[in-house]
Design an enzyme around this catalytic site. Sequence first.
Site, short mmCIF file in Angstrom:
data_model
loop_
_atom_site.label_atom_id
_atom_site.label_comp_id
_atom_site.label_asym_id
_atom_site.label_seq_id
_atom_site.Cartn_x
_atom_site.Cartn_y
_atom_site.Cartn_z
N GLY A 11 0.82 -1.20 0.00
CA GLY A 11 0.00 0.00 0.00
C GLY A 11 0.86 1.25 0.00
N ASP A 38 -2.21 -13.21 5.13
CA ASP A 38 -3.63 -12.88 5.21
C ASP A 38 -3.93 -12.53 6.65
OD1 ASP A 38 -6.36 -12.72 5.26
OD2 ASP A 38 -6.73 -14.77 4.59
N ILE A 39 -4.08 -11.24 6.94
CA ILE A 39 -4.26 -10.84 8.33
C ILE A 39 -5.58 -11.32 8.92
CG2 ILE A 39 -2.75 -8.83 8.06
CD1 ILE A 39 -5.29 -7.08 8.08
N ALA A 62 -5.32 -2.49 4.92
CA ALA A 62 -6.70 -2.02 5.08
C ALA A 62 -7.48 -2.21 3.80
CB ALA A 62 -6.73 -0.54 5.48
N THR A 64 -9.53 -0.08 1.69
CA THR A 64 -9.71 1.37 1.61
C THR A 64 -10.61 1.81 0.46
OG1 THR A 64 -7.69 1.57 0.28
CG2 THR A 64 -7.47 1.81 2.67
N ASP A 104 -9.98 9.48 9.13
CA ASP A 104 -10.92 10.55 9.45
C ASP A 104 -12.37 10.11 9.28
OD1 ASP A 104 -9.93 10.57 6.62
OD2 ASP A 104 -11.61 11.96 6.37
N TYR A 127 -17.07 1.80 5.32
CA TYR A 127 -15.62 1.96 5.49
C TYR A 127 -15.31 2.55 6.86
CZ TYR A 127 -10.94 3.95 5.06
OH TYR A 127 -9.63 4.30 5.30
N TRP A 152 -6.87 11.79 3.63
CA TRP A 152 -6.52 12.26 2.29
C TRP A 152 -5.09 11.87 1.90
CZ3 TRP A 152 -8.84 17.74 1.03
CH2 TRP A 152 -10.19 17.77 1.40
#
Length: 294
Positions: A11, A38-39, A62, A64, A104, A127, A152
């Site tokens: 990522g 694989d978490i 994540a 996302t 956020d 999410y 962001w």
Amino acid sequence: MTKILITGSKGQVGRCLVEQLNNTIDIEFIALDRNELDITDSTSVEKIVTSFRPNVIINAAAHTAVDRAEEEVDLSYAINRDGPRNIAEAAEKIGAAILHISTDYVFAGDKDGEYVENDETGPQGIYGKSKLAGEIAVAQACHRHIIIRTAWVFSEHGGNFVKSMLRLAESRDTLGIVADQFGGPTYAGDIAAALIKISAAITKGASVEFGIYHYSGMPHVSWYDFAKTIFVEATEQDMLKKPTAINPIATADYPTPAKRPANSKLNNRKIYSQFGIAPSCWPLALKNLKNYTS
């Protein structure tokens, strides 16, 4: 020697972590992507953690895809809640600390002014809800936890707003950009540097206040203002003949499956007070845009 385990290594933040740690002495690290770990598989997580025995685990993995999350509910919770819980439980068993990246989107986005760490949460979509569930799971599973909420995120890697704007500028003369959502663009390389600095504080035995921290960019702007700066920089760096014309539009004019927070402004004072980490300077991170097109 300090040992760090990184998940989500492909990522934006994960790749920046690898780049920076490759140039850091006295740190041994393993960086794994989703194909290598694989978490959501607790057995696999525990096997890796107990074998490597890191001092710090940085979870940069994540789900996302904000809009897809509205349809991929189970997958979102598996990656954003269950996976972090697995990592945190494994960390607790060996006495390691976990640094977990959040967002956020855990806030409703209707506050006047900046969000501080203890403000009431109120995620509006899957999410944000799954990421908040992940925060709670991490905090409950491992007492030595640092949760970093950011916003962001952009970098030279992967897909992000900066790269999308540069790509669209090649084929569009005019763009409509949302002007009524505000936040702090955050360079992934700065997030990585912050995580490494926090890891160092933990492993050196500094007095660390575990818990939730906010880390994002300054100054706060709208997506419209962010895009305008990107195009000015691209023009000055001879990537565009002239800045792409952009028109400010309202969120209502650009409907999406998931609701975005109108206010994503995060207050950075706590992380600066505890660790001396200043907000991400996103205008500086735009000074070499050619790296964003490779």
